[in-house]
Design a protein around this motif. Structure first.
Motif, PDB file in Angstrom:
ATOM      1  N   UNK A  97       0.867  -1.181   0.000  1.00 59.75           N
ATOM      2  CA  UNK A  97       0.000   0.000   0.000  1.00 59.75           C
ATOM      3  C   UNK A  97       0.896   1.221   0.000  1.00 59.75           C
ATOM      4  N   UNK A  98       0.699   2.107  -0.982  1.00 58.83           N
ATOM      5  CA  UNK A  98       1.579   3.257  -1.152  1.00 58.83           C
ATOM      6  C   UNK A  98       0.779   4.530  -1.348  1.00 58.83           C
ATOM      7  N   UNK A  99       1.507   5.653  -1.315  1.00 58.68           N
ATOM      8  CA  UNK A  99       0.940   6.972  -1.566  1.00 58.68           C
ATOM      9  C   UNK A  99       1.875   7.683  -2.528  1.00 58.68           C
ATOM     10  N   UNK A 100       1.311   8.407  -3.486  1.00 60.15           N
ATOM     11  CA  UNK A 100       2.144   9.195  -4.394  1.00 60.15           C
ATOM     12  C   UNK A 100       2.393  10.571  -3.794  1.00 60.15           C
ATOM     13  N   UNK A 101       3.174  11.372  -4.504  1.00 56.31           N
ATOM     14  CA  UNK A 101       3.451  12.743  -4.051  1.00 56.31           C
ATOM     15  C   UNK A 101       2.241  13.652  -4.249  1.00 56.31           C
ATOM     16  N   UNK A 102       1.215  13.153  -4.844  1.00 58.01           N
ATOM     17  CA  UNK A 102       0.008  13.934  -5.080  1.00 58.01           C
ATOM     18  C   UNK A 102      -0.538  13.708  -6.473  1.00 58.01           C
ATOM     19  N   UNK A 103       0.293  13.176  -7.374  1.00 56.78           N
ATOM     20  CA  UNK A 103      -0.136  12.926  -8.746  1.00 56.78           C
ATOM     21  C   UNK A 103      -0.943  11.637  -8.819  1.00 56.78           C
TER      22      UNK A 103
END
Length: 126
Positions: A97-103
């Motif tokens: 499970x990850x998160x991008x920088x906002x993109x």
């Protein structure tokens, strides 16, 4: 009117008796409540010992709140879901499970793990 005039007459004895009776009932009630409260606290103290956790879970004993994922820092992965900005990628056959920088990143795109902070994994699209 003075208090002497209020209690004057035939009802004075009845009013005095009622006041003394209420005061006596209040004292007896307080004694009963104090006795029951003291008795039940001693009686229930053993029962509460079963409900209260008195052990600590220390890291040196092997207890951790999250798994160390710093081994994925700098790794490349393929998006298994759209990242909007959170989602799932696969790195070395393992889903994360990850998160991008906002993109927003589309499914199937390649991303690189740029930061790991506890259980939060930050990725950037390549």
């Amino acid at each position: 009117m003075s208090s002497i005039q209020i209690f004057a007459g035939a009802n004075a004895a009845l009013v005095s008796f009622a006041c003394y009776a209420m005061a006596g009932i209040a004292v007896i009630g307080l004694v009963i409540v104090a006795y029951i409260g003291n008795r039940s606290s001693v009686k229930n103290s053993n029962m509460l010992d079963d409900l209260i956790l008195d052990e600590r879970q220390n890291n040196r004993d092997g207890y951790t709140s999250n798994i160390d994922k710093s081994k994925y820092l700098g790794a490349f992965g393929v998006c298994t879901t759209d990242l909007r900005p959170a989602g799932t990628i696969t790195v070395e056959g393992e889903p994360l499970d990850v998160v991008t920088e906002g993109n927003f990143v589309k499914q199937g795109d390649i991303v690189k793990v740029i930061n790991v902070d506890g259980s939060r994994i930050l990725v950037r699209q390549i």
